[in-house]
Design a protein around this motif. Structure first.
Motif, PDB file in Angstrom:
ATOM      1  N   VAL A 266      -7.801  10.360 -37.619  1.00 58.78           N
ATOM      2  CA  VAL A 266      -8.346  11.459 -38.403  1.00 58.78           C
ATOM      3  C   VAL A 266      -9.861  11.282 -38.458  1.00 58.78           C
ATOM      4  O   VAL A 266     -10.349  10.244 -38.902  1.00 58.78           O
ATOM      5  N   VAL A 267     -10.573  12.284 -37.963  1.00 62.14           N
ATOM      6  CA  VAL A 267     -12.030  12.213 -37.852  1.00 62.14           C
ATOM      7  C   VAL A 267     -12.658  13.299 -38.713  1.00 62.14           C
ATOM      8  O   VAL A 267     -12.258  14.460 -38.646  1.00 62.14           O
ATOM      9  N   ASP A 268     -13.627  12.919 -39.499  1.00 60.32           N
ATOM     10  CA  ASP A 268     -14.390  13.861 -40.320  1.00 60.32           C
ATOM     11  C   ASP A 268     -15.384  14.582 -39.412  1.00 60.32           C
ATOM     12  O   ASP A 268     -16.244  13.952 -38.790  1.00 60.32           O
ATOM     13  N   ALA A 269     -15.278  15.897 -39.325  1.00 64.65           N
ATOM     14  CA  ALA A 269     -16.163  16.670 -38.458  1.00 64.65           C
ATOM     15  C   ALA A 269     -17.624  16.527 -38.856  1.00 64.65           C
ATOM     16  O   ALA A 269     -18.516  16.776 -38.044  1.00 64.65           O
ATOM     17  N   MET A 270     -17.871  16.107 -40.096  1.00 67.73           N
ATOM     18  CA  MET A 270     -19.243  15.934 -40.565  1.00 67.73           C
ATOM     19  C   MET A 270     -19.948  14.782 -39.842  1.00 67.73           C
ATOM     20  O   MET A 270     -21.157  14.642 -39.939  1.00 67.73           O
ATOM     21  N   THR A 271     -19.193  13.975 -39.105  1.00 61.85           N
ATOM     22  CA  THR A 271     -19.826  12.892 -38.351  1.00 61.85           C
ATOM     23  C   THR A 271     -20.553  13.420 -37.119  1.00 61.85           C
ATOM     24  O   THR A 271     -21.254  12.669 -36.443  1.00 61.85           O
ATOM     25  N   GLY A 272     -20.376  14.687 -36.819  1.00 60.23           N
ATOM     26  CA  GLY A 272     -21.100  15.296 -35.702  1.00 60.23           C
ATOM     27  C   GLY A 272     -20.671  14.744 -34.358  1.00 60.23           C
ATOM     28  O   GLY A 272     -19.502  14.476 -34.119  1.00 60.23           O
ATOM     29  N   GLN A 273     -21.648  14.551 -33.474  1.00 60.61           N
ATOM     30  CA  GLN A 273     -21.368  14.091 -32.113  1.00 60.61           C
ATOM     31  C   GLN A 273     -20.771  12.690 -32.086  1.00 60.61           C
ATOM     32  O   GLN A 273     -20.138  12.310 -31.107  1.00 60.61           O
ATOM     33  N   GLU A 274     -20.971  11.923 -33.142  1.00 62.56           N
ATOM     34  CA  GLU A 274     -20.390  10.580 -33.224  1.00 62.56           C
ATOM     35  C   GLU A 274     -18.860  10.638 -33.189  1.00 62.56           C
ATOM     36  O   GLU A 274     -18.206   9.682 -32.817  1.00 62.56           O
ATOM     37  N   ALA A 275     -18.296  11.790 -33.546  1.00 63.08           N
ATOM     38  CA  ALA A 275     -16.841  11.947 -33.538  1.00 63.08           C
ATOM     39  C   ALA A 275     -16.265  11.670 -32.151  1.00 63.08           C
ATOM     40  O   ALA A 275     -15.229  11.017 -32.021  1.00 63.08           O
ATOM     41  N   ALA A 276     -16.922  12.140 -31.118  1.00 65.64           N
ATOM     42  CA  ALA A 276     -16.438  11.915 -29.753  1.00 65.64           C
ATOM     43  C   ALA A 276     -16.456  10.432 -29.407  1.00 65.64           C
ATOM     44  O   ALA A 276     -15.521   9.916 -28.790  1.00 65.64           O
ATOM     45  N   ALA A 277     -17.505   9.731 -29.827  1.00 67.37           N
ATOM     46  CA  ALA A 277     -17.583   8.291 -29.571  1.00 67.37           C
ATOM     47  C   ALA A 277     -16.488   7.543 -30.327  1.00 67.37           C
ATOM     48  O   ALA A 277     -15.893   6.598 -29.798  1.00 67.37           O
ATOM     49  N   LEU A 278     -16.196   7.976 -31.549  1.00 68.58           N
ATOM     50  CA  LEU A 278     -15.129   7.345 -32.331  1.00 68.58           C
ATOM     51  C   LEU A 278     -13.778   7.512 -31.637  1.00 68.58           C
ATOM     52  O   LEU A 278     -13.014   6.553 -31.517  1.00 68.58           O
ATOM     53  N   VAL A 279     -13.499   8.729 -31.182  1.00 68.02           N
ATOM     54  CA  VAL A 279     -12.228   8.983 -30.508  1.00 68.02           C
ATOM     55  C   VAL A 279     -12.112   8.123 -29.251  1.00 68.02           C
ATOM     56  O   VAL A 279     -11.082   7.489 -29.008  1.00 68.02           O
ATOM     57  N   THR A 280     -13.169   8.071 -28.467  1.00 64.51           N
ATOM     58  CA  THR A 280     -13.147   7.270 -27.240  1.00 64.51           C
ATOM     59  C   THR A 280     -12.927   5.794 -27.549  1.00 64.51           C
ATOM     60  O   THR A 280     -12.060   5.145 -26.953  1.00 64.51           O
ATOM     61  N   THR A 281     -13.684   5.266 -28.496  1.00 57.20           N
ATOM     62  CA  THR A 281     -13.582   3.844 -28.836  1.00 57.20           C
ATOM     63  C   THR A 281     -12.215   3.509 -29.407  1.00 57.20           C
ATOM     64  O   THR A 281     -11.604   2.505 -29.027  1.00 57.20           O
ATOM     65  N   PHE A 282     -11.728   4.341 -30.325  1.00 57.98           N
ATOM     66  CA  PHE A 282     -10.410   4.070 -30.914  1.00 57.98           C
ATOM     67  C   PHE A 282      -9.327   4.137 -29.855  1.00 57.98           C
ATOM     68  O   PHE A 282      -8.384   3.352 -29.883  1.00 57.98           O
ATOM     69  N   ASN A 283      -9.451   5.049 -28.920  1.00 56.79           N
ATOM     70  CA  ASN A 283      -8.445   5.113 -27.870  1.00 56.79           C
ATOM     71  C   ASN A 283      -8.492   3.862 -26.987  1.00 56.79           C
ATOM     72  O   ASN A 283      -7.451   3.303 -26.649  1.00 56.79           O
ATOM     73  N   LEU A 284      -9.678   3.423 -26.630  1.00 57.34           N
ATOM     74  CA  LEU A 284      -9.795   2.220 -25.793  1.00 57.34           C
ATOM     75  C   LEU A 284      -9.325   0.975 -26.530  1.00 57.34           C
ATOM     76  O   LEU A 284      -8.658   0.111 -25.957  1.00 57.34           O
ATOM     77  N   GLU A 285      -9.684   0.864 -27.816  1.00 51.96           N
ATOM     78  CA  GLU A 285      -9.363  -0.336 -28.599  1.00 51.96           C
ATOM     79  C   GLU A 285      -7.919  -0.353 -29.104  1.00 51.96           C
ATOM     80  O   GLU A 285      -7.261  -1.378 -29.066  1.00 51.96           O
ATOM     81  N   ILE A 286      -7.456   0.787 -29.616  1.00 46.31           N
ATOM     82  CA  ILE A 286      -6.159   0.847 -30.289  1.00 46.31           C
ATOM     83  C   ILE A 286      -5.114   1.553 -29.440  1.00 46.31           C
ATOM     84  O   ILE A 286      -3.967   1.145 -29.381  1.00 46.31           O
ATOM     85  N   GLY A 287      -5.535   2.625 -28.793  1.00 47.03           N
ATOM     86  CA  GLY A 287      -4.596   3.469 -28.059  1.00 47.03           C
ATOM     87  C   GLY A 287      -4.048   4.528 -28.995  1.00 47.03           C
ATOM     88  O   GLY A 287      -3.096   4.281 -29.722  1.00 47.03           O
ATOM     89  N   ILE A 288      -4.691   5.680 -29.026  1.00 48.83           N
ATOM     90  CA  ILE A 288      -4.256   6.755 -29.913  1.00 48.83           C
ATOM     91  C   ILE A 288      -3.530   7.824 -29.116  1.00 48.83           C
ATOM     92  O   ILE A 288      -3.710   7.935 -27.898  1.00 48.83           O
ATOM     93  N   THR A 289      -2.705   8.614 -29.799  1.00 50.26           N
ATOM     94  CA  THR A 289      -1.982   9.700 -29.132  1.00 50.26           C
ATOM     95  C   THR A 289      -2.580  11.059 -29.457  1.00 50.26           C
ATOM     96  O   THR A 289      -2.173  12.057 -28.882  1.00 50.26           O
ATOM     97  N   GLY A 290      -3.537  11.087 -30.377  1.00 49.40           N
ATOM     98  CA  GLY A 290      -4.177  12.346 -30.733  1.00 49.40           C
ATOM     99  C   GLY A 290      -5.229  12.146 -31.796  1.00 49.40           C
ATOM    100  O   GLY A 290      -5.358  11.063 -32.369  1.00 49.40           O
ATOM    101  N   ALA A 291      -5.984  13.217 -32.048  1.00 48.09           N
ATOM    102  CA  ALA A 291      -7.028  13.173 -33.063  1.00 48.09           C
ATOM    103  C   ALA A 291      -6.929  14.422 -33.926  1.00 48.09           C
ATOM    104  O   ALA A 291      -6.606  15.507 -33.433  1.00 48.09           O
TER     105      ALA A 291
END
Length: 127
Positions: A77-102
């Motif tokens: 779950v990503v707060d849209a208020m994080t702006g462009q950082e949201a994309a980096a969070l999704v990428t990092t969490f997927n690489l580190e944890i392995g997510i199925t969606g955002a």
């Protein structure tokens, strides 16, 4: 915060498992999952502490929780208020944890629609 969530969930008759702060998150998740199985509850939602940035210790906790439960879905779950950082969070969490969606929240709160587009683009390339 847990009490606020618990109170609201109790109002709509959703059971909540809590174990305090002396137990590791993976232990709490495992205990809660076992209790749910005993009560024949077939859907379990594990909500972890929020992360606005990448924190190694918290990422390790998330890995432990995922390993303990082997979940069907892992949603970030990503707060849209994080702006462009949201994309980096999704990428990092997927690489580190392995997510199925955002899931993006607060899309109506600001003009940062770029977060939605960035997260969508990242998700399309990851999944």
């Amino acid at each position: 915060m847990i009490r606020e969530h618990s109170y609201s969930l109790y109002q709509v008759d959703v059971p909540v498992y809590t174990a305090g702060t002396d137990v590791k998150p993976s232990g709490i998740a495992k205990q809660g999952f076992e209790e749910a199985k005993m009560k024949k509850i077939d859907v379990v939602i594990v909500d972890t502490a929020g992360r606005l940035q990448i924190d190694r210790a918290m990422m390790d906790e998330l890995k432990e929780v995922k390993q303990a439960l082997n979940p069907t879905e892992v949603l970030l779950v990503v707060d849209a208020m994080t702006g462009q950082e949201a994309a980096a969070l999704v990428t990092t969490f997927n690489l580190e944890i392995g997510i199925t969606g955002a899931i993006l929240t607060k899309l109506d709160g600001d003009s940062r629609g770029g977060a939605a587009l960035s997260v969508k683009e990242v998700c399309l390339s990851l999944f």
